[in-house]
Design a protein around this motif. Structure first.
Motif, PDB file in Angstrom:
ATOM      1  N   VAL A   1      -5.370  22.264  10.271  1.00 29.11           N
ATOM      2  CA  VAL A   1      -6.391  21.484  10.081  1.00 29.11           C
ATOM      3  C   VAL A   1      -6.144  20.172  10.391  1.00 29.11           C
ATOM      4  N   SER A   2      -7.067  19.320  11.162  1.00 28.94           N
ATOM      5  CA  SER A   2      -6.928  17.977  11.355  1.00 28.94           C
ATOM      6  C   SER A   2      -7.647  17.158  10.556  1.00 28.94           C
ATOM      7  N   VAL A   3      -6.800  15.998  10.364  1.00 28.48           N
ATOM      8  CA  VAL A   3      -7.415  15.288   9.187  1.00 28.48           C
ATOM      9  C   VAL A   3      -8.149  14.056   9.779  1.00 28.48           C
ATOM     10  N   ARG A   4      -9.449  13.569   9.226  1.00 31.30           N
ATOM     11  CA  ARG A   4     -10.068  12.461  10.114  1.00 31.30           C
ATOM     12  C   ARG A   4     -10.526  11.617   9.143  1.00 31.30           C
ATOM     13  N   VAL A   5     -10.351  10.317   9.355  1.00 28.98           N
ATOM     14  CA  VAL A   5     -10.916   9.005   8.260  1.00 28.98           C
ATOM     15  C   VAL A   5     -11.645   8.429   9.225  1.00 28.98           C
ATOM     16  N   GLY A   6     -12.986   8.165   8.758  1.00 27.47           N
ATOM     17  CA  GLY A   6     -13.778   7.460   9.835  1.00 27.47           C
ATOM     18  C   GLY A   6     -14.035   8.223  11.213  1.00 27.47           C
ATOM     19  N   ASP A   7     -13.912   7.514  12.128  1.00 22.77           N
ATOM     20  CA  ASP A   7     -13.768   8.398  13.461  1.00 22.77           C
ATOM     21  C   ASP A   7     -12.571   8.658  13.924  1.00 22.77           C
TER      22      ASP A   7
ATOM     23  N   LEU B   1       0.836  -1.186   0.042  1.00 27.13           N
ATOM     24  CA  LEU B   1       0.035  -0.030  -0.067  1.00 27.13           C
ATOM     25  C   LEU B   1       0.917   1.175   0.189  1.00 27.13           C
ATOM     26  N   ALA B   2       1.781   1.092   0.732  1.00 24.67           N
ATOM     27  CA  ALA B   2       2.714   2.459   1.002  1.00 24.67           C
ATOM     28  C   ALA B   2       3.495   2.421  -0.505  1.00 24.67           C
ATOM     29  N   SER B   3       3.762   1.380  -1.306  1.00 29.01           N
ATOM     30  CA  SER B   3       4.063   1.580  -2.524  1.00 29.01           C
ATOM     31  C   SER B   3       3.430   2.251  -3.480  1.00 29.01           C
ATOM     32  N   GLN B   4       2.109   1.769  -3.339  1.00 23.80           N
ATOM     33  CA  GLN B   4       1.018   2.289  -4.176  1.00 23.80           C
ATOM     34  C   GLN B   4       0.925   3.913  -3.973  1.00 23.80           C
ATOM     35  N   ILE B   5       1.046   4.243  -2.840  1.00 19.07           N
ATOM     36  CA  ILE B   5       0.778   5.620  -2.454  1.00 19.07           C
ATOM     37  C   ILE B   5       2.176   6.471  -2.822  1.00 19.07           C
ATOM     38  N   LYS B   6       3.131   6.083  -2.852  1.00 15.94           N
ATOM     39  CA  LYS B   6       4.560   6.433  -3.574  1.00 15.94           C
ATOM     40  C   LYS B   6       4.169   6.836  -4.968  1.00 15.94           C
ATOM     41  N   ASN B   7       3.637   5.561  -5.774  1.00 19.12           N
ATOM     42  CA  ASN B   7       3.416   5.753  -7.392  1.00 19.12           C
ATOM     43  C   ASN B   7       2.645   6.826  -7.519  1.00 19.12           C
TER      44      ASN B   7
ATOM     45  N   LEU C   1      -4.765   3.026   6.790  1.00 17.07           N
ATOM     46  CA  LEU C   1      -4.739   1.915   6.060  1.00 17.07           C
ATOM     47  C   LEU C   1      -5.712   0.847   6.682  1.00 17.07           C
ATOM     48  N   LYS C   2      -5.891   1.126   7.673  1.00 20.69           N
ATOM     49  CA  LYS C   2      -7.105   0.119   8.311  1.00 20.69           C
ATOM     50  C   LYS C   2      -8.567   0.502   7.786  1.00 20.69           C
ATOM     51  N   HIS C   3      -8.587   1.641   7.075  1.00 18.80           N
ATOM     52  CA  HIS C   3      -9.927   1.933   6.423  1.00 18.80           C
ATOM     53  C   HIS C   3      -9.675   1.583   4.818  1.00 18.80           C
ATOM     54  N   ALA C   4      -8.630   1.166   4.476  1.00 12.49           N
ATOM     55  CA  ALA C   4      -8.421   1.102   2.895  1.00 12.49           C
ATOM     56  C   ALA C   4      -9.234  -0.032   2.532  1.00 12.49           C
ATOM     57  N   ASN C   5     -10.065   0.262   1.421  1.00  7.40           N
ATOM     58  CA  ASN C   5     -10.951  -0.782   0.709  1.00  7.40           C
ATOM     59  C   ASN C   5     -10.422  -0.759  -0.852  1.00  7.40           C
ATOM     60  N   LEU C   6      -9.775  -1.796  -1.296  1.00 11.31           N
ATOM     61  CA  LEU C   6      -9.171  -1.920  -2.326  1.00 11.31           C
ATOM     62  C   LEU C   6     -10.116  -2.610  -3.528  1.00 11.31           C
TER      63      LEU C   6
ATOM     64  N   LEU D   1      -7.103   4.695  -2.200  1.00  3.44           N
ATOM     65  CA  LEU D   1      -7.204   3.295  -1.083  1.00  3.44           C
ATOM     66  C   LEU D   1      -8.787   3.055  -1.081  1.00  3.44           C
ATOM     67  N   GLY D   2      -9.457   3.639  -1.575  1.00  3.72           N
ATOM     68  CA  GLY D   2     -11.204   3.416  -1.522  1.00  3.72           C
ATOM     69  C   GLY D   2     -11.761   3.877  -0.384  1.00  3.72           C
ATOM     70  N   ILE D   3     -11.057   5.039   0.369  1.00  2.00           N
ATOM     71  CA  ILE D   3     -11.542   5.536   1.503  1.00  2.00           C
ATOM     72  C   ILE D   3     -12.606   6.760   1.162  1.00  2.00           C
ATOM     73  N   THR D   4     -13.778   6.646   1.428  1.00  3.19           N
ATOM     74  CA  THR D   4     -14.893   7.839   1.081  1.00  3.19           C
ATOM     75  C   THR D   4     -15.042   8.579   2.209  1.00  3.19           C
ATOM     76  N   LYS D   5     -15.065   7.951   3.582  1.00  2.00           N
ATOM     77  CA  LYS D   5     -15.375   8.632   4.750  1.00  2.00           C
ATOM     78  C   LYS D   5     -14.363   9.495   5.297  1.00  2.00           C
ATOM     79  N   TYR D   6     -14.065  10.756   4.849  1.00  3.95           N
ATOM     80  CA  TYR D   6     -12.875  11.365   5.672  1.00  3.95           C
ATOM     81  C   TYR D   6     -13.433  12.907   5.596  1.00  3.95           C
ATOM     82  N   SER D   7     -12.737  13.652   6.524  1.00  2.00           N
ATOM     83  CA  SER D   7     -12.869  15.133   6.556  1.00  2.00           C
ATOM     84  C   SER D   7     -12.015  15.961   6.969  1.00  2.00           C
ATOM     85  N   PHE D   8     -12.062  17.262   6.842  1.00  2.00           N
ATOM     86  CA  PHE D   8     -10.962  18.385   7.340  1.00  2.00           C
ATOM     87  C   PHE D   8     -11.508  19.129   8.235  1.00  2.00           C
TER      88      PHE D   8
END
Length: 678
Positions: free
Chosen positions: A531-537, A382-388, A572-577, A516-523
């Motif tokens: 600004v804090s970055v939130r994914v899920g809760d 996953l880290a490699s995917q983010i780098k690319n 990455l716990k919230h990733a859905n590929l 990463l297939g993450i849809t639930k996030y906010s700033f």
């Protein structure tokens, strides 16, 4: 490791020129880093890998040369004549080892009536050619044996020892010793020492004491040969910041059999060159005789090397290297591993030895068989995917040091964790483990701006180290991004410059989450700069614009520096590929744009929510197509244009169906957000 050509010839028959020998050694894995002709001889310097302490001796190198050139070791040259190997056990000195884990073997030879003086020319020249200063014949002999056999020895002036016993023990807190470099050193319980009745007389395995050194007045000596715990020696060496030839070898491990034999060889030289007479010998500790035997299959060698190596060649190569080889069957050998080859533990290690001696250049070349892997399964993938992805977005990857200067964390006005301190840092720049990547990336940005780069967009994915009370630190994988400068583009209207802002970094993070297939996030805004970055809760990180005081500290003038740090393990716990593909619709869509005048603090997510909630199942997509703040817009407000796409998959929509729903959307935006429709 330095040695001379003539020194090597004492132990192996070499019939090729020095330069050819240097090439052969390098090709066999003993990299010759320099070869210098000096005073009628050649001085070799070889880079030794940490797993081969047996190469830290001329005899060890001679074994390699014998195997590479097919020559024979001159066994007789390794044996100096000793008057008697069965001396009296009554040395008059008792040896005590406080902890066998610190010192598994200690031997002492009492040699009397020694005539200390200058060394003979051959010995003096041999040592000085490799950079070792000649002192006197006894000290030179211990150094000569060290370089020849790899075993550090130490000679004490017996008459200066205040005792009838030698104690190998940990130092007492506050004890002092003046070492032979004439520096007083304060000891503690972590340091192993050789002590007489009243005081330490040497730092074990590192350096002897000034008070008991051998001088021209010395008549009787105690010759020490020992095996010390490599970890204890390394810690003592690091504590005092000194590196000696002895500590270098003890840290990498000494073969106990070599230690015993080297002691006898030194005695033979002292008898010969300094007229000493052995009066007693005592040894405490054990030499473990655990034979390691490995079965070697000829078919395995040929398969792995891709070449049929003759049995005789395999047997000769291994025997020259010191292995005992017995033929078990037509295609199998039984190999007994010598005690000085601690690095050999399996059949593959023996095959590597055969390959080295046969010559890598003679092995056939082939492309490795690579199985293409489509599934992304672990954090590394996953880290490699983010780098690319980030490289595709125009960012450059940087790699910074894990150890940093403590002061580099100051002045960022960000909530960093306390750093983990290094007990014995090599320099001030490496005194703590980094709790964040942001200071290091900020320095990279400042450096590149100083090189006249107008745009510096960089990222790093690496571990940070967080301190915990009464426990080991936590290692966390984080993604850190820094944006600074202007992106320039030459368009029809001329040169357009786009200054990096927090919105650019927000867009990059949204792309990361999307990949990463993450849809639930906010700033969520914390203050004017952060600004804090939130994914899920979960709060997974932050995005910040560095304040002016921080930029001044970094010597960044007239620029904004936008940074972000995201905890990838939480993300990455919230990733859905799992990908779901939807076919393109056969039916046309109806578009409706809405221009709004909104209060500045209203989030676009709130606008989207209201649109989706009121448009029902007719809405296919909603997105922002224009954003404006300027003179025509009242203070505290912003202008926004969103585009609503209405479509059904099963038939064509009519305006009569869309218009009522769209009217409901407009009404909801006005009522719930106080928006003005423009």
């Amino acid at each position: 490791m330095k040695f001379t050509y003539s020194w090597l010839k004492d132990f192996v028959e070499v019939k090729i020129p020095a330069r050819s020998l240097a090439d052969k050694l390098t090709m066999a894995g003993l990299e010759v880093t320099s070869l210098e002709e000096k005073d009628g001889d050649f001085v070799f310097e070889i880079e030794i890998t940490s797993n081969r302490p047996d190469w830290l001796s001329v005899v060890g190198i001679a074994r390699e040369v014998a195997a590479i050139t097919g020559s024979k070791i001159k066994v007789s040259s390794c044996k100096f004549q000793v008057s008697s190997r069965k001396p009296s056990k009554n040395t008059g000195i008792e040896i005590k080892i406080e902890d066998k884990k610190d010192c598994s073997l200690y031997t002492a030879k009492i040699i009397r009536d020694v005539l200390v003086g200058p060394s003979p020319e051959w010995l003096k020249k041999r040592l000085e050619l490799i950079g070792c200063r000649s002192i006197n014949n006894v000290v030179d002999i211990t150094n000569y044996v060290l370089f020849t056999f790899g075993e550090p020895l130490h000679a004490f002036d017996l008459d200066k020892l205040n005792t009838d016993s030698i104690n190998i023990r940990r130092a007492r807190a506050g004890e002092k010793i003046t070492t032979i470099d004439e520096k007083e050193r304060i000891l503690d319980e972590g340091v192993l020492v050789i002590a007489d009745k009243t005081k330490p007389v040497a730092i074990a395995g590192v350096m002897g004491g000034k008070d008991t050194e051998v001088t021209e007045l010395t008549k009787n000596i105690l010759l020490e040969a020992a095996i010390f715990n490599p970890v204890v020696i390394r810690r003592a060496r690091q504590k005092f910041g000194i590196q000696t030839d002895s500590s270098y070898r003890f840290e990498r491990g000494i073969d106990a059999r070599v230690a015993i034999e080297a002691s006898w060889q030194a005695l033979g030289l002292i008898e010969s060159l300094a007229c000493g007479k052995l009066s007693g010998e005592k040894s405490i500790g054990t030499v473990r005789d655990s034979k390691k035997i490995i079965s070697l299959n000829l078919l395995s060698i040929n398969k792995i090397l891709g070449k049929a190596v003759p049995c005789a060649k395999i047997k000769n190569s291994l025997q020259h290297l010191g292995f005992k080889v017995a033929t078990k069957s037509k295609d199998k050998f039984t190999v007994t591993i010598p005690s000085f080859r601690q690095d050999v533990s399996g059949e593959i290690d023996l095959i590597e030895e055969v390959a080295r001696i046969t010559g890598y250049e003679s092995l056939p070349v082939s492309l490795p068989s690579v199985r293409h892997k489509l599934n992304i399964e672990n954090t590394k993938d996953l880290a490699s995917q983010i780098k690319n992805l980030l490289i595709g977005l125009g960012l450059s990857e940087v790699i910074t040091y894990s150890l940093i200067d403590r002061l580099s964390l100051d002045g960022f006005n960000l909530n960093f964790s306390s750093p983990v301190e290094v007990q014995n840092p090599l320099s001030k720049e490496q005194e703590v483990l980094r709790p964040t990547l942001i200071p290091s990336l900020s320095k990279c940005v400042a450096y590149n701006l100083n090189q006249k780069q107008s745009l510096v967009n960089i990222f790093e994915i690496a571990k940070v180290f967080l301190k915990r009370q009464n426990s080991l630190p936590i290692e966390e994988l984080v993604l850190s991004i820094a944006l600074c400068g202007q992106k320039s583009a030459l368009l029809e209207n001329g040169l357009v410059k786009d200054e990096m802002t927090p919105l650019h970094l927000k867009g990059i993070l949204e792309n990361v989450f999307k990949s990463l297939g993450i849809t639930k996030y906010s700033f969520d805004s914390i203050n004017a700069f952060c600004v804090s970055v939130r994914v899920g809760d979960d709060v997974v990180g932050m995005l910040a614009k560095l304040q002016k005081s921080t930029l001044n500290m970094l010597d960044i003038k007239n620029r904004d520096l936008i940074v972000s740090e995201i905890n990838l393990e939480k993300v990455l716990k919230h990733a859905n590929l799992k990908k779901q593909f939807t076919p393109l619709s056969f039916y046309p869509a109806i578009l409706r744009d809405i221009s709004l005048l909104l209060k500045e603090d209203i989030k676009i997510d709130d606008v989207y929510s209201i649109v989706r909630e009121n448009a029902g199942n007719l809405l296919n997509q909603v997105k922002v197509v224009d954003f404006y703040k300027g003179k025509q817009i009242p203070a505290g407000f912003k202008s926004l244009t969103i585009s609503c796409q209405y479509r059904l998959e099963e038939r064509t929509l009519t305006e009569a169906e869309v218009d009522p729903k769209h009217a409901v959307v407009l009404s909801a935006l006005t009522e719930k957000l106080g928006a003005k429709i423009r």
